[in-house]
Design a protein around this motif. Structure first.
Motif, mmCIF file in Angstrom:
data_model
loop_
_atom_site.group_PDB
_atom_site.id
_atom_site.type_symbol
_atom_site.label_atom_id
_atom_site.label_comp_id
_atom_site.label_asym_id
_atom_site.label_seq_id
_atom_site.Cartn_x
_atom_site.Cartn_y
_atom_site.Cartn_z
ATOM 1 N N GLY A 121 0.807 -1.222 0.000
ATOM 2 C CA GLY A 121 0.000 0.000 0.000
ATOM 3 C C GLY A 121 0.836 1.265 0.000
ATOM 4 N N GLY A 122 2.069 1.164 -0.452
ATOM 5 C CA GLY A 122 2.903 2.365 -0.573
ATOM 6 C C GLY A 122 3.660 2.713 0.682
ATOM 7 N N SER A 123 3.823 1.751 1.593
ATOM 8 C CA SER A 123 4.538 2.068 2.837
ATOM 9 C C SER A 123 5.994 1.619 2.794
ATOM 10 C CB SER A 123 3.813 1.449 4.026
ATOM 11 O OG SER A 123 3.668 0.063 3.838
ATOM 12 N N CYS A 124 6.507 1.398 1.613
ATOM 13 C CA CYS A 124 7.922 1.075 1.431
ATOM 14 C C CYS A 124 8.315 -0.210 2.174
ATOM 15 C CB CYS A 124 8.785 2.255 1.890
ATOM 16 S SG CYS A 124 10.355 2.329 1.022
ATOM 17 N N ALA A 125 7.461 -1.193 2.087
ATOM 18 C CA ALA A 125 7.734 -2.444 2.796
ATOM 19 C C ALA A 125 7.683 -3.653 1.868
ATOM 20 C CB ALA A 125 6.726 -2.616 3.924
ATOM 21 N N CYS A 126 7.713 -3.416 0.565
ATOM 22 C CA CYS A 126 7.772 -4.531 -0.381
ATOM 23 C C CYS A 126 8.526 -4.030 -1.607
ATOM 24 C CB CYS A 126 6.360 -4.993 -0.759
ATOM 25 S SG CYS A 126 5.450 -3.847 -1.827
#
Ligand code: FES
Length: 195
Positions: A121-126
């Motif tokens: 979802g755009g949280s820089c976690a993938c």
């Protein structure tokens, strides 16, 4: 002895015999139980300990909500302020869009149904929003990636010298005309892996 006295004496004897005779279990149970009509016709009253606990005093804090951030929903650019970005999909097909300043590449791709998972979802976690900037000069105009983005890029499939995470790249006037390619594959993560 008179008749009435005889009767009174018999009655007294009978009474004292009855009080000395122990009651059987059946008799005791019968005496303790309520009449059938009493127990079956009375409405049952529900009762719980909760009804004894006083209700909490109303809180003085106001309840507020924040609208969730939705991806893939963009505000169309104002006339004269359009910026241009082109995506090249894994089949080599090009898709050109007019967008607003501040839009990020993940939102643009999802708003236009391009194949970009954006699992976190755009949280820089993938790394499922991996894009490859086609022009090196344009790549240099994008603000440097933060450590979080670099960490995730290390996990990206098919990493290149000009790779970025789409959710971290926002359109600016300097990036007008940006062209990015979607990699042929991404790591197999889905949005459900983050829920
Ligand atoms: S959507 Fe997960 S890092 Fe961009």
């Amino acid at each position: 002895m008179s008749t009435s006295r005889t009767f009174a004496t018999s009655l007294a004897r009978l009474s004292s015999t009855a009080s000395r005779t122990p009651r059987t279990q059946t008799q005791t149970r019968a005496l303790c139980s309520l009449p059938q009509s009493w127990s079956s016709n009375r409405p049952r009253t529900s009762f719980s300990m909760r009804s004894l606990v006083p209700a909490p005093a109303p809180s003085s804090r106001a309840f507020t909500t924040t609208s969730p951030r939705r991806h893939g929903h963009l505000t169309p650019p104002k006339p004269g302020e359009e910026l241009h970005v082109t995506f090249i999909d894994k089949d080599g097909d090009e898709y050109k869009f007019q967008v607003s300043e501040g839009d990020n590449l993940l939102d643009i791709a999802q708003a236009n149904d391009l194949e970009m998972e954006g699992a976190c979802g755009g949280s820089c976690a993938c790394s499922t929003c991996h894009v490859i900037v086609q022009d090196e000069g344009m790549y240099d105009k994008i603000p440097e990636p933060e450590d979080d983005e670099n960490d995730m890029l290390d996990l990206a499939f098919g990493l290149t010298e000009t790779s970025r995470l789409g959710c971290q790249v926002k359109m600016t006037k300097e990036l007008d005309g940006l062209v990015v390619k979607l990699p042929s594959m991404t790591r197999n993560l889905q949005a459900s892996d983050f829920s």
